[in-house]
Design a protein around this motif. Structure first.
Motif, PDB file in Angstrom:
ATOM      1  N   TYR A 471       0.840  -1.202   0.000  1.00 19.11           N
ATOM      2  CA  TYR A 471       0.000   0.000   0.000  1.00 19.11           C
ATOM      3  C   TYR A 471       0.877   1.254   0.000  1.00 19.11           C
ATOM      4  O   TYR A 471       0.606   2.215  -0.732  1.00 19.11           O
ATOM      5  CB  TYR A 471      -0.914  -0.010   1.219  1.00 19.11           C
ATOM      6  CG  TYR A 471      -1.907   1.130   1.263  1.00 19.11           C
ATOM      7  CD1 TYR A 471      -3.183   0.987   0.723  1.00 19.11           C
ATOM      8  CD2 TYR A 471      -1.570   2.357   1.836  1.00 19.11           C
ATOM      9  CE1 TYR A 471      -4.098   2.039   0.759  1.00 19.11           C
ATOM     10  CE2 TYR A 471      -2.475   3.412   1.875  1.00 19.11           C
ATOM     11  CZ  TYR A 471      -3.725   3.241   1.333  1.00 19.11           C
ATOM     12  OH  TYR A 471      -4.629   4.284   1.358  1.00 19.11           O
ATOM     13  N   PHE A 472       1.928   1.245   0.813  1.00 21.30           N
ATOM     14  CA  PHE A 472       2.815   2.408   0.868  1.00 21.30           C
ATOM     15  C   PHE A 472       3.512   2.619  -0.473  1.00 21.30           C
ATOM     16  O   PHE A 472       3.607   3.749  -0.966  1.00 21.30           O
ATOM     17  CB  PHE A 472       3.849   2.203   1.976  1.00 21.30           C
ATOM     18  CG  PHE A 472       4.760   3.386   2.171  1.00 21.30           C
ATOM     19  CD1 PHE A 472       4.363   4.456   2.947  1.00 21.30           C
ATOM     20  CD2 PHE A 472       6.023   3.420   1.583  1.00 21.30           C
ATOM     21  CE1 PHE A 472       5.199   5.547   3.136  1.00 21.30           C
ATOM     22  CE2 PHE A 472       6.866   4.503   1.756  1.00 21.30           C
ATOM     23  CZ  PHE A 472       6.454   5.572   2.543  1.00 21.30           C
ATOM     24  N   ALA A 473       3.970   1.529  -1.087  1.00 17.72           N
ATOM     25  CA  ALA A 473       4.700   1.646  -2.355  1.00 17.72           C
ATOM     26  C   ALA A 473       3.799   2.147  -3.473  1.00 17.72           C
ATOM     27  O   ALA A 473       4.239   2.910  -4.335  1.00 17.72           O
ATOM     28  CB  ALA A 473       5.308   0.294  -2.733  1.00 17.72           C
ATOM     29  N   THR A 474       2.528   1.743  -3.457  1.00  9.07           N
ATOM     30  CA  THR A 474       1.633   2.094  -4.557  1.00  9.07           C
ATOM     31  C   THR A 474       0.867   3.397  -4.318  1.00  9.07           C
ATOM     32  O   THR A 474       0.297   3.948  -5.257  1.00  9.07           O
ATOM     33  CB  THR A 474       0.615   0.955  -4.797  1.00  9.07           C
ATOM     34  OG1 THR A 474      -0.073   0.658  -3.567  1.00  9.07           O
ATOM     35  CG2 THR A 474       1.322  -0.301  -5.280  1.00  9.07           C
ATOM     36  N   LEU A 527     -11.754   4.840  14.128  1.00  7.18           N
ATOM     37  CA  LEU A 527     -11.811   5.113  12.696  1.00  7.18           C
ATOM     38  C   LEU A 527     -10.506   4.744  12.008  1.00  7.18           C
ATOM     39  O   LEU A 527     -10.505   4.191  10.906  1.00  7.18           O
ATOM     40  CB  LEU A 527     -12.122   6.598  12.468  1.00  7.18           C
ATOM     41  CG  LEU A 527     -12.008   7.114  11.032  1.00  7.18           C
ATOM     42  CD1 LEU A 527     -13.057   6.454  10.150  1.00  7.18           C
ATOM     43  CD2 LEU A 527     -12.149   8.630  10.990  1.00  7.18           C
ATOM     44  N   PHE A 528      -9.386   5.026  12.649  1.00  4.77           N
ATOM     45  CA  PHE A 528      -8.092   4.800  12.006  1.00  4.77           C
ATOM     46  C   PHE A 528      -7.758   3.318  11.922  1.00  4.77           C
ATOM     47  O   PHE A 528      -7.061   2.885  10.998  1.00  4.77           O
ATOM     48  CB  PHE A 528      -7.004   5.567  12.756  1.00  4.77           C
ATOM     49  CG  PHE A 528      -7.337   7.013  12.986  1.00  4.77           C
ATOM     50  CD1 PHE A 528      -7.821   7.791  11.949  1.00  4.77           C
ATOM     51  CD2 PHE A 528      -7.195   7.589  14.236  1.00  4.77           C
ATOM     52  CE1 PHE A 528      -8.150   9.122  12.149  1.00  4.77           C
ATOM     53  CE2 PHE A 528      -7.523   8.918  14.443  1.00  4.77           C
ATOM     54  CZ  PHE A 528      -8.001   9.687  13.397  1.00  4.77           C
ATOM     55  N   LEU A 529      -8.247   2.526  12.876  1.00  2.00           N
ATOM     56  CA  LEU A 529      -8.037   1.075  12.797  1.00  2.00           C
ATOM     57  C   LEU A 529      -8.695   0.511  11.540  1.00  2.00           C
ATOM     58  O   LEU A 529      -8.143  -0.376  10.885  1.00  2.00           O
ATOM     59  CB  LEU A 529      -8.603   0.394  14.039  1.00  2.00           C
ATOM     60  CG  LEU A 529      -8.634  -1.138  14.005  1.00  2.00           C
ATOM     61  CD1 LEU A 529      -7.212  -1.701  14.008  1.00  2.00           C
ATOM     62  CD2 LEU A 529      -9.425  -1.693  15.179  1.00  2.00           C
ATOM     63  N   LEU A 530      -9.877   1.038  11.194  1.00  2.00           N
ATOM     64  CA  LEU A 530     -10.598   0.535  10.021  1.00  2.00           C
ATOM     65  C   LEU A 530      -9.894   0.903   8.724  1.00  2.00           C
ATOM     66  O   LEU A 530     -10.260   0.394   7.661  1.00  2.00           O
ATOM     67  CB  LEU A 530     -12.034   1.086  10.007  1.00  2.00           C
ATOM     68  CG  LEU A 530     -12.908   0.691  11.197  1.00  2.00           C
ATOM     69  CD1 LEU A 530     -14.341   1.158  10.980  1.00  2.00           C
ATOM     70  CD2 LEU A 530     -12.879  -0.813  11.429  1.00  2.00           C
ATOM     71  N   ASN A 531      -8.911   1.797   8.803  1.00  3.70           N
ATOM     72  CA  ASN A 531      -8.097   2.154   7.631  1.00  3.70           C
ATOM     73  C   ASN A 531      -6.636   1.875   7.970  1.00  3.70           C
ATOM     74  O   ASN A 531      -5.783   2.769   7.925  1.00  3.70           O
ATOM     75  CB  ASN A 531      -8.308   3.628   7.264  1.00  3.70           C
ATOM     76  CG  ASN A 531      -9.712   3.919   6.799  1.00  3.70           C
ATOM     77  OD1 ASN A 531     -10.045   3.807   5.620  1.00  3.70           O
ATOM     78  ND2 ASN A 531     -10.573   4.291   7.743  1.00  3.70           N
ATOM     79  N   PHE A 532      -6.360   0.628   8.319  1.00  2.95           N
ATOM     80  CA  PHE A 532      -5.057   0.258   8.874  1.00  2.95           C
ATOM     81  C   PHE A 532      -3.919   0.572   7.913  1.00  2.95           C
ATOM     82  O   PHE A 532      -2.888   1.112   8.312  1.00  2.95           O
ATOM     83  CB  PHE A 532      -5.063  -1.231   9.230  1.00  2.95           C
ATOM     84  CG  PHE A 532      -3.887  -1.661  10.045  1.00  2.95           C
ATOM     85  CD1 PHE A 532      -3.912  -1.568  11.427  1.00  2.95           C
ATOM     86  CD2 PHE A 532      -2.741  -2.156   9.445  1.00  2.95           C
ATOM     87  CE1 PHE A 532      -2.823  -1.956  12.200  1.00  2.95           C
ATOM     88  CE2 PHE A 532      -1.645  -2.554  10.198  1.00  2.95           C
ATOM     89  CZ  PHE A 532      -1.688  -2.448  11.583  1.00  2.95           C
ATOM     90  N   SER A 533      -4.077   0.236   6.651  1.00  4.68           N
ATOM     91  CA  SER A 533      -2.996   0.471   5.683  1.00  4.68           C
ATOM     92  C   SER A 533      -2.710   1.954   5.506  1.00  4.68           C
ATOM     93  O   SER A 533      -1.552   2.379   5.412  1.00  4.68           O
ATOM     94  CB  SER A 533      -3.344  -0.170   4.335  1.00  4.68           C
ATOM     95  OG  SER A 533      -3.415  -1.569   4.448  1.00  4.68           O
TER      96      SER A 533
END
Length: 806
Positions: A471-474, A527-533
């Motif tokens: 996810y970070f790379a893309t 909220l941030f856990l649900l968007n872990f990546s």
């Protein structure tokens, strides 16, 4: 004129309050003993009214139709509630069953207009179903209803695909089934046909009063133990009401004995319920074919359920829909179902987390909130399972794709591998250890990456670590530039991006306690856990920024990790009240020094760290070392010499030995190399710093008794009667002043007055400037030791040695 309020009932001690009791329009006042048996009261009232019915077929209810029981009788007596004598729950159940039988006979004849003889107790079907959903929560009603075969008849009504129940009648019937499923008995009558009809209702109905109970029924079936079953004759006597039972617990009857299990009744019933059975029925009901617009059957079913999370204002329906998703996730995981990964993939494809994130701002303190908290726990389980899943690119195409794309976005291949003889660039090159080393995922000395090496690279973080790195790379626009930026540095200053990514994953997993996920629900929205990546991307960017701004080197990796861990704990401590904008401000815009100072405040508050003996001793030691450093600095200034204004003493008590010369208003002082004598002389103007030998006057350090501040003002001053705050006198025996001076600035005043104190062997610094400098040096050194991280580029003098850590 308004009526006065009704007087508060006053009951004398020993007196029995009065209640009004009604029966078919008649009213009788009654003094009821709150400690009497309810059955005895009903018998007395039946006699008083002269009812035709036997008292055993009657009961008492209040005006809201709540049944009077032994538990609530005292409160209803003392509150003077109006009570009514009506048919008992068992009697009402018999009437409902009779009406169901009559309706089934009419349907079986194929013409509802045919005059079919029925009991005089029968009531219209719709009214019977209304009474069913009204009284089903009462155990006596439910027991009688099921013993008389009411459950089987109700299921037959609901199994009919044509000519069956519709509208409010269907809603009442479903609500009745929902209530019955709270008891132990009746489950054996639920056939696959019935389950299919309920599933079909969930995805086709539009009325909330039908969707709510039908969704609740499927939830109940999903979370029920697969071992639960009833015999075909339904002879088991229902016990008390039961809560939703987690998988693995065996339901028990009143006597505490385990229910006997059966192998089904041969009418299409399964041995039990649970996730696998319901999931299989969904697949059977909606087969995978081209008519589903690219969706398979299960995906189509859950697409409808997920859309209800935002497509309706009915909060109870939203809660039931999300509850069904939670139940499937929980039971699928607890049953170790082979279909659980497929469900997770489907819900991810349907973006269920996005819908739930949108629900959060409007779901505080309502029926949806517990379901959101439950989903967070379920998603924590998903993340933990993903972390425990090893990376096997040779057998997992999805993992292979993520590795390949991460490699390509970082352009990790060597330039000589990319170039060909004709100048064209090749793509799809094999991944090598040398390429992964660019982001710190392979140790030096590895020759080739291959599948085995890539399995080892993600051993600690599993597939979750690979997903986050991918996810970070893309999604990071400058990922390749970040890689090139690190490569441009010397090897010891390069930040291993891949290793840092893994570390951020581990820190976040520890913060959210993912290893304990599923055992308890969180107490606030995450909220941030649900968007872990996405959260991981933000934290990794923060890690890289801290590495750069602290000028860290490879050995400092654990120190930067500690700083990131502290910042995460601080920034996510109030997650429920923060937005992404707030979080980005914390991680991307806050200055490095502010973060360090705030981290130190946390250390001071945490566990009383600053009051610990070892920390106090360390602070004292650093304070002494700071005093020595500043003392050397003060004496160094005196050895270099300094220019002062001549001063005129204007305060009483000081006898000046040398009167100032207005023609030579400047005085230069210098300390001798052996630190025993101060030489000085007067000048009309500044010249190059005079040497010690050229100065004519001498003051022995041993003859100085004190330094007295604020004794006069500079000669030629515009305010000759105002004492200068920078003036001081060097005092000898008998308060006689050897020399009266006015410093150029406060720093010079502190350097010489404190320097003389040091030379005379006095302890401490007299000036506030010197004391502040010592405090700053001591605190800075203490923070560096406690934070265990690089020192912000501050040069610590070599004479200070910290020694081993406490």
């Amino acid at each position: 004129m308004s009526q006065p309020p009704a007087p508060t009932p006053v009951t004398r001690r020993g007196a029995i309050p009065t209640n009004m009791v009604t029966y078919k329009g008649r009213r009788i006042p009654a003094r009821i003993d709150p400690e009497a048996r309810v059955a005895y009261i009903v018998e007395i009232m039946s006699t008083s009214f002269g009812t035709k019915e036997h008292h055993i077929t009657l009961c008492l209810r209040d005006e809201a139709d709540n049944l009077v029981t032994q538990n609530n009788l005292p409160s209803k007596v003392y509150n003077h509630d109006v009570l009514k004598l009506v048919p008992s729950p068992a009697t009402e159940a018999l009437v409902v069953v009779t009406s169901l039988k009559s309706s089934i006979r009419r349907i079986s004849l194929g013409d509802s207009t045919v005059d079919v003889p029925s009991s005089a107790d029968a009531i219209p079907l719709k009214l019977a179903l209304f009474n069913l959903q009204k009284y089903i929560k009462e155990e006596d009603f439910a027991v009688e209803f099921m013993l008389k075969g009411g459950m089987r008849m109700l299921v037959k009504f609901l199994e009919r695909s044509e000519g069956g129940l519709t509208g409010n009648s269907l809603a009442y019937a479903l609500q009745g089934i929902r209530g019955i499923l709270e008891f132990e008995s009746g489950w054996g009558d639920l056939s696959d046909t019935f389950i299919d009809r309920i599933l079909n209702t969930v995805i086709t109905a539009t009325q909330p009063n039908i969707l709510r109970p039908s969704t609740a029924i499927i939830r109940k079936l999903v979370i029920s133990s697969p071992q639960l079953s009833s015999n075909g004759n339904n002879n088991n006597i229902p016990g008390m009401k039961l809560p939703s039972t987690p998988y693995g617990q065996t339901k028990k009857d009143r006597k505490g004995k385990a229910k006997e299990q059966s192998n089904g009744n041969g009418n299409g019933n399964s041995d039990g319920y649970g996730f696998d059975r319901i999931y299989s029925r969904i697949k059977y009901l909606i087969p995978d074919n081209e008519g589903n617009h690219g969706f398979n059957g299960v995906e189509l079913f859950f697409k409808v359920v997920v859309k209800r999370l935002e497509g309706t204002g009915d909060l109870e329906l939203v809660a039931q829909s999300l509850g069904l998703i939670n139940s499937c996730l929980r039971s699928g995981h607890q049953e170790n179902s082979k279909q659980y990964p497929e469900l997770v993939a489907i819900l991810e494809h349907l973006s269920v987390r996005r819908y739930i994130s949108r629900l959060m701002p409007t779901s505080q303190n309502n029926v949806v909130e517990p379901q959101i908290l439950n989903f967070q726990a379920r998603y924590g389980v998903i993340l933990q399972n993903t972390r425990l899943r090893p990376v096997r690119p040779g057998t997992n195409p999805h993992q292979e794709k993520m590795l390949r794309e991460s490699w390509e976005y970082g352009r990790l291949a060597q330039e000589q591998d990319l170039a060909t003889s004709n100048g064209h660039r090749k793509t799809g090159m094999a991944r090598t250890a040398a390429g992964w080393q660019k982001i710190g995922l392979c140790l030096d000395g590895e020759d080739e990456a291959g599948f085995m090496m890539e399995m080892e690279m993600f051993r600690d973080v599993g597939e979750l670590g690979l997903e986050c790195l991918h996810y970070f790379a893309t999604h990071e626009e400058s990922f390749h530039n970040l890689v090139m930026e690190q490569q441009a540095k010397t090897p010891e200053r390069r930040c291993p991006i891949g290793k840092a990514s893994h570390e951020c994953v581990k820190i976040l997993c520890e913060h959210y306690k993912l290893s304990q996920a599923g055992h308890h629900s969180p107490s606030n929205f995450q909220l941030f856990l649900l968007n872990f990546s996405k959260l991981h991307q933000l934290v990794l960017r923060f890690f890289l920024r801290m590495w750069s701004e602290s000028a860290s080197q490879v050995p400092d990796f654990p120190k930067v990790s500690f700083l990131v861990r502290s910042q995460i704990r601080l920034s996510l401590s109030d997650e429920g009240n923060k937005t992404w904008l707030n979080l980005e401000q914390d991680f991307l815009a806050t200055e490095y020094r502010t973060i360090r100072d705030r981290q130190m405040e946390l250390l001071e508050k945490e566990d009383g760290m600053m009051s610990r003996l070892s920390v106090r001793e360390l602070r004292d030691k650093l304070g002494r070392e700071g005093y020595e450093v500043l003392s050397e600095q003060r004496i160094g200034c005196m050895l270099q010499g300094g220019w002062f204004n001549s001063a005129q003493v204007i305060v009483p008590g000081v006898m000046s030995s040398v009167r100032p010369n207005a023609q030579k208003p400047l005085r230069f002082l210098r300390l001798s190399p052996n630190r025993r004598v101060i030489a000085w002389d007067e000048f009309s103007q500044r010249i190059d710093n005079p040497s010690f030998e050229s100065l004519r006057e001498r003051i022995e350090i041993s003859s100085i008794t004190s330094v007295r501040p604020q004794t006069g003002c500079a000669v030629n001053s515009r305010s000759p009667n105002l004492v200068s705050k920078l003036s001081f006198s060097i005092i000898g025996e008998g308060d006689a002043s050897f020399l009266d001076l006015d410093a150029i600035h406060a720093a010079q005043l502190a350097e010489w007055t404190d320097g003389i104190r040091v030379l005379r062997g006095e302890s401490g610094m007299a000036s506030k400037e010197s004391a502040d400098y010592i405090h700053i040096l001591a605190e800075l050194a203490l923070k560096v030791r406690l934070l265990d991280i690089t020192g912000d580029g501050v040069e610590i003098p070599e004479k200070i040695t910290f020694g081993p850590g406490e």
